[in-house]
Design a protein around this motif. Structure first.
Motif, PDB file in Angstrom:
ATOM      1  N   ASP A  20       0.902  -1.683   0.402  1.00 26.47           N
ATOM      2  CA  ASP A  20       0.044  -0.107   0.356  1.00 26.47           C
ATOM      3  C   ASP A  20       0.976   1.426   0.154  1.00 26.47           C
ATOM      4  OD1 ASP A  20      -1.682   1.945   0.279  1.00 26.47           O
ATOM      5  OD2 ASP A  20      -2.581   1.231   1.901  1.00 26.47           O
ATOM      6  N   ARG A  21       0.912   1.944  -1.177  1.00 25.80           N
ATOM      7  CA  ARG A  21       2.252   2.952  -1.670  1.00 25.80           C
ATOM      8  C   ARG A  21       1.293   4.169  -0.848  1.00 25.80           C
ATOM      9  NH1 ARG A  21       7.362   1.397  -3.320  1.00 25.80           N
ATOM     10  NH2 ARG A  21       6.976  -0.978  -4.321  1.00 25.80           N
ATOM     11  N   ILE A  22       0.171   4.285  -1.352  1.00 26.24           N
ATOM     12  CA  ILE A  22      -0.944   5.642  -1.131  1.00 26.24           C
ATOM     13  C   ILE A  22      -0.533   5.589   0.540  1.00 26.24           C
ATOM     14  CG2 ILE A  22      -3.371   7.134  -0.950  1.00 26.24           C
ATOM     15  CD1 ILE A  22      -3.395   5.251  -3.390  1.00 26.24           C
ATOM     16  N   SER A  23      -0.489   4.602   1.557  1.00 22.48           N
ATOM     17  CA  SER A  23      -0.380   5.219   3.339  1.00 22.48           C
ATOM     18  C   SER A  23       0.401   5.162   3.278  1.00 22.48           C
ATOM     19  CB  SER A  23      -1.300   3.711   3.581  1.00 22.48           C
ATOM     20  OG  SER A  23      -2.441   3.034   3.227  1.00 22.48           O
ATOM     21  N   GLN A  24       1.692   5.092   2.535  1.00 18.95           N
ATOM     22  CA  GLN A  24       3.176   5.351   3.231  1.00 18.95           C
ATOM     23  C   GLN A  24       3.286   6.464   2.789  1.00 18.95           C
ATOM     24  OE1 GLN A  24       5.791   3.223   0.722  1.00 18.95           O
ATOM     25  NE2 GLN A  24       4.837   1.117   2.317  1.00 18.95           N
ATOM     26  N   LEU A  25       2.227   7.505   1.972  1.00 17.88           N
ATOM     27  CA  LEU A  25       2.629   8.777   1.562  1.00 17.88           C
ATOM     28  C   LEU A  25       2.348   9.452   2.882  1.00 17.88           C
ATOM     29  CD1 LEU A  25       0.120   9.139  -0.934  1.00 17.88           C
ATOM     30  CD2 LEU A  25       3.308   8.942  -1.004  1.00 17.88           C
ATOM     31  N   ARG A  64      -4.475   2.981   9.331  1.00 11.66           N
ATOM     32  CA  ARG A  64      -3.520   4.759   9.213  1.00 11.66           C
ATOM     33  C   ARG A  64      -4.644   6.009   8.878  1.00 11.66           C
ATOM     34  NH1 ARG A  64      -0.882   8.750   7.615  1.00 11.66           N
ATOM     35  NH2 ARG A  64       0.827   9.031   6.475  1.00 11.66           N
ATOM     36  N   TRP A  65      -5.798   5.314   8.568  1.00 12.70           N
ATOM     37  CA  TRP A  65      -6.797   6.138   7.620  1.00 12.70           C
ATOM     38  C   TRP A  65      -8.300   7.098   8.508  1.00 12.70           C
ATOM     39  CZ3 TRP A  65      -6.310   8.239   2.636  1.00 12.70           C
ATOM     40  CH2 TRP A  65      -5.633   7.521   1.552  1.00 12.70           C
ATOM     41  N   LYS A  66      -8.004   6.038   9.700  1.00 16.17           N
ATOM     42  CA  LYS A  66      -8.587   6.026  11.107  1.00 16.17           C
ATOM     43  C   LYS A  66      -9.006   8.119  10.777  1.00 16.17           C
ATOM     44  CE  LYS A  66     -10.138   4.321  15.322  1.00 16.17           C
ATOM     45  NZ  LYS A  66     -10.501   3.764  16.468  1.00 16.17           N
ATOM     46  N   ASN A  67      -8.393   8.769  10.828  1.00 10.89           N
ATOM     47  CA  ASN A  67      -8.406   9.593  11.779  1.00 10.89           C
ATOM     48  C   ASN A  67      -8.425  11.113  10.786  1.00 10.89           C
ATOM     49  OD1 ASN A  67     -10.266   8.906  14.166  1.00 10.89           O
ATOM     50  ND2 ASN A  67      -8.880   8.780  15.715  1.00 10.89           N
ATOM     51  N   LEU A  68      -7.680  10.592   9.962  1.00 10.73           N
ATOM     52  CA  LEU A  68      -6.991  11.515   8.607  1.00 10.73           C
ATOM     53  C   LEU A  68      -8.176  12.356   8.218  1.00 10.73           C
ATOM     54  CD1 LEU A  68      -4.656   9.826   6.760  1.00 10.73           C
ATOM     55  CD2 LEU A  68      -4.359  11.621   7.723  1.00 10.73           C
ATOM     56  N   TRP A  69      -9.315  12.179   7.903  1.00 12.62           N
ATOM     57  CA  TRP A  69     -10.513  13.084   7.770  1.00 12.62           C
ATOM     58  C   TRP A  69     -10.199  14.197   8.951  1.00 12.62           C
ATOM     59  CZ3 TRP A  69     -14.518  14.227  10.601  1.00 12.62           C
ATOM     60  CH2 TRP A  69     -15.046  12.852  11.538  1.00 12.62           C
ATOM     61  N   LEU A  70     -10.160  13.954   9.622  1.00 15.61           N
ATOM     62  CA  LEU A  70     -10.018  14.925  11.162  1.00 15.61           C
ATOM     63  C   LEU A  70      -9.105  15.619  10.243  1.00 15.61           C
ATOM     64  CD1 LEU A  70     -11.471  12.842  14.199  1.00 15.61           C
ATOM     65  CD2 LEU A  70     -12.578  14.921  13.267  1.00 15.61           C
TER      66      LEU A  70
END
Length: 444
Positions: free
Chosen positions: A5-10, A36-42
């Motif tokens: 998952d290269r996108i999540s490594q950004l 990794r994406w759980k709270n990114l939207w916040l």
């Protein structure tokens, strides 16, 4: 390698920037991808929220959602806020909007709730007024308000605001718009759409003033429909000496007054009628324009003005004119072109009517034909009947410096063979052998 998952490594900053291009609903859904994406939207610096996605009647769910976003990173600046809550009365939303404005967004777009509840005895209007801290925002660059209420601001200071769009906004009194615009010292673009059928009690929206020393573009777009009419009469006053582009695309005002001549005006696009009594103030105000577009509706208004008042002001700087003339107003064309002594390029569409065949007999020759008119384009030539060709012949016989004539067809079926059209073009060309005639067989 497959499966990585290269996108999540950004970096998080890059991921939140990517999510900022999505509506908030879609951004939240990414939290299910992984831990990794759980709270990114916040942490996304953009709120793009349609309140209609929340269950009807569960306002607290919506308010809790916004509160969670605001409390997660209280020191993070929101760069863009877009909230749509049309037709939903949400108690407490105004307080959240106030907090969102306090977070210093550069771009704010709010569609508020406006409802009219009719009964046998009364009309009860509901309107959401914007928070007062909007008027002193030091960060806003663009502002769009739809169906919102604007109270008397008292004091307005938005030092960075460059673009403002007001769609069916209700003003508490007639001076609110003037105060709002005047309090934006670098405002360059204003789009205004009136509430044409306001049910609010009070003598408001009868006079609207646009007063600005920085305004360059002013638009009243076509919004309600070609044949709109207002139940509330309103006068528009324009005092913007630096205005460069103006579009008046609808009869939202029964009279328009230009306080001082718009000497910087480059382009004006008119699809309006105007009151004859105020016509001189309006026409003189725009007489410095270099490029003018006028619709069939405006041509009829100009013709009426010339019959009732007399001479139309000269448009000495006008070099490009785009006009739609109804067949029964075609005799007015030479008189109007006489007011354009330096016209170089004319794009003309004639609304053909078989009952008005005599209208195509043009004889008077305006002054620009003898000195400046170099290019003429006749648009939407339908079936190339002899009467229609008289218009082309009129220009070829009388325009002494004409260099190019373009005949453009419509997208209607053409029943005349190409050979016959070419024959007619050659016959017309005999009137002016030095002029280049360009028949356009493609759609325009």
């Amino acid at each position: 390698m497959p499966g990585i998952d290269r996108i999540s490594q950004l970096p998080e900053s890059l991921l939140t920037h990517i999510l900022s291009y999505l509506p908030t609903k879609q951004s939240v859904k990414t939290s299910a991808l992984s831990t990794r994406w759980k709270n990114l939207w916040l942490s996304v610096p953009v709120l793009d929220l349609d309140c209609g996605i929340f269950p009807f009647g569960e306002d607290q769910v919506l308010l809790n959602f916004i509160d969670r976003l605001l409390e997660f990173n209280p020191d993070t600046r929101l760069l863009k806020v877009k909230v749509k809550c049309a037709w939903m009365e949400i108690d407490g939303l105004k307080d959240r909007i106030r907090t969102l404005i306090h977070r210093g967004p550069r771009h704010l777009d709010v569609e508020s709730c406006t409802k009219y509840i009719d009964s046998d005895t009364e009309v009860y209007p509901y309107l959401e007024f914007v928070p007062l801290n909007l008027y002193t925002s030091k960060t806003l660059v663009t502002l769009k308000l739809t169906f919102s209420g604007l109270e008397d601001p008292g004091f307005v200071c938005m030092p960075c605001l460059k673009s403002m769009t007001l769609v069916e906004v209700h003003f508490r009194d007639d001076v609110t718009l003037e105060k709002l615009v005047s309090g934006c010292p670098v405002l360059e673009e204003l789009t205004l759409v009136r509430d044409m059928h306001s049910s609010f009690v009070g003598d408001v929206d009868r006079f609207m003033s646009v007063k600005s020393g920085s305004l360059k573009r002013f638009h009243v777009p076509l919004w309600h429909g070609t044949y709109c009419s207002s139940s509330v009469k309103c006068t528009l006053e324009i005092d913007a000496p630096g205005l460069e582009h103006m579009t008046l695309g609808e009869n939202q005002f029964d009279s328009i007054i230009v306080v001082q001549k718009l000497i910087s005006l480059f382009m004006v696009d008119l699809d309006i009628s105007f009151a004859v009594d105020f016509g001189e103030l309006f026409l003189y105000g725009i007489s410095s324009v270099g490029h003018m577009i006028i619709s069939e509706k405006t041509v009829k208004a100009l013709e009426l003005y010339s019959k009732v008042v007399g001479l139309i002001p000269k448009f000495n700087n006008l070099s490009l004119l785009e006009a739609v003339f109804p067949g029964n107003s075609l005799q007015f064309l030479p008189a109007f072109l006489e007011c354009c002594p330096n016209l170089k390029h004319l794009i003309l569409e004639v609304v053909y009517s078989r009952e008005m065949e005599d209208a195509f007999e043009l004889t008077n020759v305006p002054g620009c034909f003898l000195s400046t008119l170099e290019c003429v384009e006749l648009k939407r030539i339908h079936d190339w009947e002899e009467e229609e060709m008289k218009v082309a012949t009129y220009f070829l016989e009388n325009a002494a410096v004409l260099k190019k004539l373009t005949l453009s067809l419509t997208n209607y079926p053409r029943y005349v063979p190409d050979e016959e059209i070419l024959y007619k073009v050659n016959e017309v060309k005999k009137c002016s052998p030095t002029c280049q005639i360009h028949p356009d067989w493609e759609l325009c």
